[in-house]
Design a protein around this motif. Structure first.
Motif, mmCIF file in Angstrom:
data_model
loop_
_atom_site.group_PDB
_atom_site.id
_atom_site.type_symbol
_atom_site.label_atom_id
_atom_site.label_comp_id
_atom_site.label_asym_id
_atom_site.label_seq_id
_atom_site.Cartn_x
_atom_site.Cartn_y
_atom_site.Cartn_z
ATOM 1 N N MET A 9 0.808 -1.212 0.000
ATOM 2 C CA MET A 9 0.000 0.000 0.000
ATOM 3 C C MET A 9 0.844 1.265 0.000
ATOM 4 S SD MET A 9 -3.137 -0.818 2.513
ATOM 5 C CE MET A 9 -3.769 0.824 2.238
ATOM 6 N N GLY A 10 2.145 1.146 -0.130
ATOM 7 C CA GLY A 10 3.007 2.321 -0.138
ATOM 8 C C GLY A 10 2.844 3.118 -1.404
ATOM 9 N N GLY A 11 3.652 4.161 -1.529
ATOM 10 C CA GLY A 11 3.591 4.970 -2.734
ATOM 11 C C GLY A 11 3.205 6.389 -2.421
ATOM 12 N N ALA A 12 2.990 7.172 -3.473
ATOM 13 C CA ALA A 12 2.789 8.601 -3.305
ATOM 14 C C ALA A 12 1.326 9.002 -3.276
ATOM 15 C CB ALA A 12 3.490 9.351 -4.445
ATOM 16 N N GLY A 13 0.363 8.055 -3.332
ATOM 17 C CA GLY A 13 -1.047 8.406 -3.354
ATOM 18 C C GLY A 13 -1.620 8.626 -1.976
ATOM 19 N N LEU A 14 -2.945 8.822 -1.947
ATOM 20 C CA LEU A 14 -3.682 8.957 -0.701
ATOM 21 C C LEU A 14 -4.058 7.568 -0.227
ATOM 22 C CD1 LEU A 14 -4.900 11.286 1.035
ATOM 23 C CD2 LEU A 14 -6.994 11.001 -0.298
ATOM 24 N N ARG A 15 -3.747 7.219 1.032
ATOM 25 C CA ARG A 15 -4.044 5.884 1.513
ATOM 26 C C ARG A 15 -4.532 5.943 2.956
ATOM 27 N NH1 ARG A 15 1.522 6.530 1.911
ATOM 28 N NH2 ARG A 15 2.525 5.547 3.711
ATOM 29 N N PHE A 16 -5.242 4.892 3.364
ATOM 30 C CA PHE A 16 -5.933 4.899 4.643
ATOM 31 C C PHE A 16 -5.724 3.586 5.380
ATOM 32 C CE2 PHE A 16 -8.173 7.665 1.755
ATOM 33 C CZ PHE A 16 -8.445 8.789 2.521
ATOM 34 N N GLU A 17 -5.739 3.677 6.715
ATOM 35 C CA GLU A 17 -5.700 2.495 7.568
ATOM 36 C C GLU A 17 -6.939 2.463 8.443
ATOM 37 O OE1 GLU A 17 -2.321 2.010 10.036
ATOM 38 O OE2 GLU A 17 -0.942 1.559 8.400
ATOM 39 N N LEU A 18 -7.669 1.354 8.395
ATOM 40 C CA LEU A 18 -8.771 1.103 9.307
ATOM 41 C C LEU A 18 -8.421 0.006 10.288
ATOM 42 C CD1 LEU A 18 -10.173 2.256 6.590
ATOM 43 C CD2 LEU A 18 -12.267 1.286 7.541
ATOM 44 N N LEU A 19 -7.361 -0.775 9.991
ATOM 45 C CA LEU A 19 -7.010 -1.929 10.819
ATOM 46 C C LEU A 19 -6.113 -1.487 11.976
ATOM 47 C CD1 LEU A 19 -6.328 -4.524 7.973
ATOM 48 C CD2 LEU A 19 -8.475 -3.967 9.120
ATOM 49 N N GLY A 20 -6.663 -0.653 12.809
ATOM 50 C CA GLY A 20 -5.972 -0.024 13.913
ATOM 51 C C GLY A 20 -6.613 1.339 14.082
ATOM 52 N N PRO A 21 -5.986 2.288 14.772
ATOM 53 C CA PRO A 21 -6.512 3.655 14.803
ATOM 54 C C PRO A 21 -6.638 4.184 13.375
ATOM 55 C CG PRO A 21 -4.746 3.387 16.402
ATOM 56 C CD PRO A 21 -4.751 2.139 15.575
ATOM 57 N N LEU A 22 -7.739 4.883 13.085
ATOM 58 C CA LEU A 22 -7.951 5.400 11.735
ATOM 59 C C LEU A 22 -6.877 6.426 11.409
ATOM 60 C CD1 LEU A 22 -9.669 5.521 9.200
ATOM 61 C CD2 LEU A 22 -11.068 7.264 10.310
ATOM 62 N N ARG A 23 -6.127 6.176 10.323
ATOM 63 C CA ARG A 23 -5.044 7.066 9.924
ATOM 64 C C ARG A 23 -5.056 7.213 8.407
ATOM 65 N NH1 ARG A 23 0.168 4.624 13.052
ATOM 66 N NH2 ARG A 23 1.044 6.703 12.750
#
Length: 976
Positions: free
Chosen positions: A4-18
């Motif tokens: 999921m790396g890279g220069a785009g916009l990305r999100f994490e829900l599997l933990g605190p929302l970031r």
């Protein structure tokens, strides 16, 4: 996050929302707006209607205006996405769709979507009979996406549902992975992990069978069978897998062993090198209060051994007693944790706190691990620590954590363990933690703490001074302890002497006992702030007010509201500010004193002046907007000195909103005026204008007294500086406010001084307003001809200035006094023109015009038309929350009913507004008591009538209104 790396916009829900844009983490703001984002992310690009968002985020506890709350959250999220979208609307991922919103991001950029894809890939491989190692590696990749409990710390039904769904998927995938581990037999630590998970998730057949098989493979047959017996009561009756595995173990089924060599059934278990640590610091013998907090934390610790590790996180400002409370509770609960207690001061407020790896090494040594076997990598140390605690009951106290990342590697995995964490920062990202914010002590507990240290006799000898000392300490436990230790160390030091020392501006210097200082405690937090936060912290201490609303703070800091919101919320999270209610921020008294010390030391006078200038400008501009919304006030009234402002101010929607804003803002407006008086570099015209607007929008008794004092200070300062216009306005304003609180003699003196000062074109508007007040003063004393002359002159001035609303108000005053003088035709014409002019000037002005017309029509022999206008005006004033005029209109209606012999209606009308009069005007209160007494006399209730008329008579005598007092004396004589 793997692929999921890279220069785009990305999100994490599997933990605190970031969220990230490239390597930059985005600031997502408060829990509620992050919860809105979570709903949109879970919808995977589909539109979500506003009612669905409201239900998902707030459930049955929706805010008063839920649609506005969603719009505000969306606006702030769009601001957070600005680094990604820039000024290109096409790149903004958060878009409006119908009656809702959608978040358009590729699924590959959301970790929850990547999780689902990996689970599907693993399932496809299993159906295709792929090698177990290959399936397991996919599942391990999926598990590495997790950073803790999903959506940790987010409120609302949606977040709860997503947490439950993903948690079940996570443990189910982990069960599959462990089954593959057991099948392959290549993990020496499988038993420890399976045991920890089985304790955390009791009643799951698959975890039970994995643990049984792992123990059997390790040559621990008896333990494997015992696991089944212990788990059987909690297992579902329709799942036979654990029972079948028990039979296979009893038969020593060889297929349960891995392909490689395994230890025989009689192999010796490894030697247990466990050492039970006892690292808790000594408790304080004079620990005081905190009963509710102690009970809450103890109840949580008593739940250890359930489905998950119990983690409690205490946060609060420095010196509030977090460590003392945590140690006290830990020592009370130590018997519940027979395998030991670990303690670490993480020194989170230091510039270089110890790393988690360093702390883990110390813990592992304390648990008996050979230093040579402690791995160098922090992750490996954390895994070894969790393995060492598997199946154990250990209590950890992690004191003074910097942030969530500081403690996450230190958390055990065994459900039998529990953790108490303290921090100056609210650890919102800590998955599954019970949060508790610790406040200062209640006054009685602070006094008890002082008494326990100093001695009951000394406190009993000076009780008032003792109470003053704890108040001066801001009820902060550390400050109270320092003050008490000074008293205990010096028997000659009296409580009164210490209280005197704590009264002056530099009281922080008094709160030192040679070893501890309150100032040093605050400094630890302050010196960790970045320059922008530190500047905000300093400047916010300028206004002397309990709290400040966000728009005013933004003006003070010269930042947008969104920028100020981010700064202030971060200071709240750091416990350097508190937020007593939504959108308002304040200091603890001692923290404010520290902030002002830093302000004096680090900011030059030019920055003080600039900040005061911005705040004053914003407050005046918004007060004018409020007056415009409430009364449709004209330029001639909005600015009696024609003073310009640079800021547009806050928009005010309508009259009720204007009154509410000015009520809520009263202390901040007063603080801005006080700051202006203390700044020689700022002219006083805006401060005087602001004080005038305060009285114009909410003319209530409590507000009026404050304005009298402010206007007096402004008048003295303007006179000393030689500022002619502000001096005239301040004298007029003070006189006008004194009139409203029935101090007529003082009022007349001040207003006459104002009239004498109005000698140029700039002060014409002030002169006109002062003439109206002079006329009102003459009216209440029965000098109606004089009153009509002053009001008529004021009306002519306002007519020449083109101020129609003000002209109407002056005509209303003229009409009443003219009618009382017998000039009734002239009076009626003036009253009707008054109502016409004021009807086009906003709801408050229109209602005042109706009231003025009603009182003249009554005197002109048209009582029924007068009654209709009085009742209508009273209803409008009540809606607009203009209490003084609501009481006046109610009294007028009651008087008309009484004069017509409608006694019951008169009583009802008067009693309905008497409570309003009691809190707004002593003269109105006396008038209503007279009306009630008259009506009760007519109803044949002389005793009640006498009591009310006697009270009215006393009121008129106190006010010096001789004519009214004489009339009431006549009414009382008629009862004899």
């Amino acid at each position: 996050m793997g692929d999921m790396g890279g220069a785009g916009l990305r999100f994490e829900l599997l933990g605190p929302l970031r969220a990230w844009y490239g390597d930059r983490e985005l600031e997502l703001g408060r829990p509620q707006q992050r919860a809105v984002l979570a709903v949109l992310l879970d919808a995977a690009g589909r539109a979500v209607a506003v009612p669905v968002l409201v239900e998902g985020v707030w459930g049955g506890a929706a805010p008063a205006d839920p649609r506005k709350a969603v719009q505000l959250a969306v606006s702030r999220l769009r601001t957070a996405f600005r680094p990604y979208a820039g000024d290109d609307p096409g790149r903004m991922p958060l878009v409006r769709v119908g009656d809702g919103y959608a978040l358009r991001v590729p699924e590959a950029r959301v970790d929850a979507a990547a999780w689902q894809a990996l689970l599907a890939e693993a399932e496809e491989l299993r159906r295709a009979d792929a090698p177990p190692q290959q399936v397991r590696e996919v599942l391990r990749s999926a598990q590495r996406l997790w950073a803790g409990e999903s959506l940790a710390g987010l409120p609302g039904p949606h977040a709860e549902a997503v947490r439950a769904r993903l948690a079940e998927q996570r443990i189910s995938a982990k069960e599959t992975q462990l089954e593959l581990d057991a099948e392959l037999g290549d993990r020496a630590d499988l038993t420890a992990e399976a045991a920890a998970l089985a304790l955390e998730h009791p009643g799951r057949p698959r975890l039970t069978t994995v643990l049984m098989r792992a123990l059997y493979q390790a040559g621990r047959k008896a333990e494997a069978l015992a696991v089944y017996e212990d788990a059987r009561p909690s297992l579902p009756s329709d799942d036979r897998a654990p029972a079948e595995l028990q039979l296979r173990i009893l038969r020593e089924d060889a297929t349960l062993l891995p392909a490689g060599p395994a230890p025989g059934p009689g192999a010796e278990p490894p030697t247990d090198t466990w050492q039970a640590p006892d690292q808790l610091p000594a408790g304080l013998p004079d620990f005081t209060g905190r009963v509710e907090e102690v009970d809450t934390l103890a109840d949580r610790l008593s739940g250890a051994g359930g489905r998950a590790v119990v983690v409690s996180a205490l946060d609060g400002m420095g010196g509030v007693g977090k460590t003392t409370l945590a140690v006290h509770v830990a020592r009370l609960a130590r018997e519940r944790f027979p395998d030991g207690q670990l303690f670490a001061d993480l020194r989170g407020a230091d510039h270089t706190p110890p790393s988690p790896g360093t702390v883990l090494a110390g813990f592992l040594r304390a648990l008996g691990v050979d230093p040579a076997e402690i791995p160098p990598d922090t992750g490996e140390r954390s895994a070894l620590f969790r393995s060492a605690l598997a199946g154990r009951r250990v209590l950890l106290v992690l004191d003074n954590a910097a942030d969530s990342g500081h403690v996450e590697p230190l958390l055990p995995g065994s459900a039998g363990c529990a953790v108490l964490i303290t921090s100056r920062h609210r650890l919102t990202g800590l998955a599954g933690a019970h949060q508790m914010r610790l406040d200062t002590l209640p006054p009685e507990q602070a006094l008890e703490l002082l008494t326990r240290i100093v001695g009951a006799e000394r406190v009993a000898a000076e009780p008032a001074a003792a109470e003053e000392v704890v108040r001066a300490c801001g009820l902060l436990p550390l400050a109270v302890r320092i003050a008490a230790s000074r008293l205990a160390a010096d028997p000659a030091l009296t409580l009164a002497a210490l209280a005197e020392g704590l009264r002056h501006e530099h009281r922080l210097t008094e709160l030192s006992d040679g070893e501890r200082t309150v100032e040093a405690t605050f400094a630890l937090s302050y010196h960790r702030l970045d320059p922008e936060l530190a500047r905000a912290f300093r400047l916010l201490s300028l206004p002397d007010t309990p709290d400040i609303p966000l728009p005013c703070a933004a003006a003070l800091l010269d930042r947008t509201e969104d920028e100020a919101d981010r700064l202030l919320e971060e200071l709240v999270d750091l416990n350097l500010l508190h937020s007593p209610r939504f959108g308002r921020y304040g200091f603890h008294d001692l923290v404010r004193a520290y902030a002002r010390g830093r302000l004096a030391a680090e900011e030059d006078s030019a920055e003080h002046t600039a900040a005061t200038d911005r705040l004053l400008d914003f407050c005046l501009a918004t007060a004018r907007n409020a007056d415009q919304a409430a009364r449709k006030a004209e330029p001639a009234e909005l600015s009696l000195l024609d003073t310009p402002v640079a800021a547009p101010g806050r928009a005010i929607a309508d009259g009720p909103a204007a009154v509410q804003w000015m009520r809520d803002q009263a202390e901040v407006n007063a603080a801005a005026i006080a700051l202006s008086c203390a700044e020689p570099g700022l002219p006083l015209d805006r401060a005087a204008e602001l004080a005038d607007r305060m009285g114009a929008v909410i003319p209530e008794r409590t507000q009026t007294g404050v304005i009298v004092d402010l206007a007096g200070r402004l008048a003295r300062e303007a006179e000393a500086r030689g500022e002619h216009g502000p001096h005239a306005l301040a004298r007029y304003l003070r006189g006008s406010m004194l009139w409203h609180i029935n101090r007529y003699t003082e009022s007349q003196e001040e207003v006459r001084r104002a009239v004498d000062l109005c000698t140029d074109e700039r002060t014409e508007r002030v002169l006109a307003k002062a003439l109206i007040t002079l006329g009102s003063n003459a009216r209440v004393h029965g000098r109606y001809a004089e009153a009509a002359e002053h009001a008529g002159r004021a009306a002519e001035l306002f007519h020449r200035l083109g101020a129609q609303r003000a002209e109407g108000s002056a005509l209303g005053e003229f009409a009443f006094s003219a009618a009382q003088s017998g000039r009734r035709a002239e009076a009626r014409d003036a009253a009707e023109r008054c109502a016409h002019l004021m009807s086009a000037s906003g709801p408050v002005s229109a209602a005042i015009g109706r009231y003025y017309l009603a009182r003249v029509l009554r005197l002109c022999g048209d009582p029924e038309t007068a009654l209709a206008h009085a009742v209508g005006a009273r209803e409008e004033f009540t809606t607009l929350q203009v209490t003084v005029f609501a009481a006046a209109a109610g009294d007028l209606a009651a008087r008309i009913h009484a004069e017509a012999g409608r006694w019951l209606l008169a009583v009802d009308a008067a009693e309905a507004v008497l409570p309003l009069a009691r809190r707004t005007s002593a003269a109105l209160e006396a008038a209503l008591l007279r009306t009630l007494g008259t009506a009760l006399t007519g109803l044949g209730r002389p005793r009640q009538a006498r009591a009310l008329l006697t009270e009215a008579l006393e009121g008129y005598r106190r006010l010096g209104l001789g004519d009214d007092a004489t009339q009431v004396e006549g009414l009382l004589a008629g009862l004899d």
